[in-house]
Design an enzyme around this catalytic site. Structure first.
Site, mmCIF file in Angstrom:
data_model
loop_
_atom_site.group_PDB
_atom_site.id
_atom_site.type_symbol
_atom_site.label_atom_id
_atom_site.label_comp_id
_atom_site.label_asym_id
_atom_site.label_seq_id
_atom_site.Cartn_x
_atom_site.Cartn_y
_atom_site.Cartn_z
ATOM 1 C CB SER A 159 38.093 34.551 43.190
ATOM 2 O OG SER A 159 38.281 33.697 44.310
ATOM 3 C CE1 TYR A 185 34.812 37.288 46.206
ATOM 4 C CE2 TYR A 185 35.286 34.953 46.455
ATOM 5 C CZ TYR A 185 35.713 36.245 46.200
ATOM 6 O OH TYR A 185 37.031 36.492 45.911
#
Length: 333
Positions: A159, A185
């Site tokens: 990501s 994350y």
């Protein structure tokens, strides 16, 4: 930093759909395994692969939900697997390897984002354990089947959130430092990209290549733990809760979001390449560490030395040993 980490260019772009990225490629006789292949980007990835003739195996934490979502699709197999449960990973992989079939495509699509702090039974932080360690273990256990293909590709969904943080090798599981859901994350997504670097190094002379993918900004079930306040803090929603122009300009449909995964998994443009971070159906440019650009990959996500450090740490945490020379037949535990 890898010398090939720059756009080809491919001729595709951010609005390319998964079907357009696939083109006329025929996947008849090929077998793919897609984690999380029953919702969001994973479901679209499976749909396109099946339409092209592939057989697709979907390891699912929620088997009944997977059956309902995939009902009516041909050449679909569903197995039970929880990426946070090492025993279930081993059981799934053991059964598959015993079938004697090759894995042509392993797409590590499943993941969680910005979850509240929690640890698994081993004490591993949830995002790191699910997004990275679970997929590391799965690839390791499936190594004999990947080798059997002779021309396998492994796709790790990373990501743009990798920019939030690199891997903290001293405390990856937040056992001593204060927890930050977005940095956790970012660490997990950096780990996904570094995993592709490490796996490609080990597999490239044996017919296994690996890539990491930033799918883009898509509203899927992945955002279920993200509060309105968090969305406002990162500039995705305004004071009234509406999507901001910043986000709307970058928003992709699910069909567009799955495109880079499909491109990396199937495109002949990537033959002979690997270990690369890709987005918008092309290889991303490598960025300097202080870059504020929102397109491209930060150096800590493709650093070969960090990839080796992560590989060693992942072996230690999962008990899965990597192949270290070409004569090694498997990734034994």
């Amino acid at each position: 930093m890898q010398m090939l980490q720059h756009p080809i260019p491919s001729g595709f772009g951010p609005k390319t759909t998964a079907e357009e990225a696939l083109g006329a490629t025929d996947l008849s006789g090929k077998l793919a395994i897609v984690t999380g292949g029953y919702a969001g980007l994973g479901l679209e990835t499976v749909r396109v692969l099946v339409k092209a003739g592939a057989t697709v195996v979907i390891p699912a934490r929620d088997v009944e939900k997977a059956r309902a979502a995939l009902d009516g699709m041909p050449r679909i197999e569903i197995g039970s697997l929880d990426l946070a449960d090492p025993a279930s990973i081993d059981a799934f992989a053991r059964d598959f390897v015993a079938s004697g079939r090759a894995v042509d495509l392993l797409i590590n699509n499943a993941g969680v984002m910005a979850t509240p702090l929690s640890h698994d039974a081993r004490g591993y932080e949830r995002q790191f354990a699910t997004n990275h360690l679970g997929h590391f273990q799965l690839a390791g256990r499936l190594w004999p089947s990947l080798l059997k293909s002779g021309k396998a590709r492994v796709i790790a969904l990373s990501s743009g959130g990798h920019r939030f943080a690199g891997v903290d090798f001293d405390d990856p599981n937040y056992q001593r430092r204060a927890y930050d859901a977005w940095k956790a994350y970012g660490q997990a997504k950096t780990a996904n990209a570094l995993f592709a670097v490490g796996l490609d190094k080990r597999g490239q002379d044996r017919g296994v290549r690996a890539f990491s993918v930033h799918p883009g900004v898509i509203m899927t079930e992945l955002t279920r733990y993200v509060s309105l306040e968090d969305m406002q803090a990162i500039g995705f929603r305004d004071a009234e809760g509406n999507l901001t122009p910043f986000l709307l300009d970058r928003m992709k449909t699910v069909e567009q979001g799955a495109a880079t995964t499909i491109w990396c998994a199937t495109s002949p443009q990537l033959d002979g390449m690997g270990g690369l971070y890709c987005e918008d159906c092309d290889v991303s440019p490598a960025l300097p560490a202080d870059s504020k650009e929102l397109y491209g990959v930060s150096p800590w996500a493709i650093d070969p030395n960090d990839a080796e450090r992560l590989w060693a740490l992942s072996e230690e945490l999962t008990g899965v040993s990597a192949p270290r020379r070409r004569s090694a037949p498997t990734m034994p535990g």
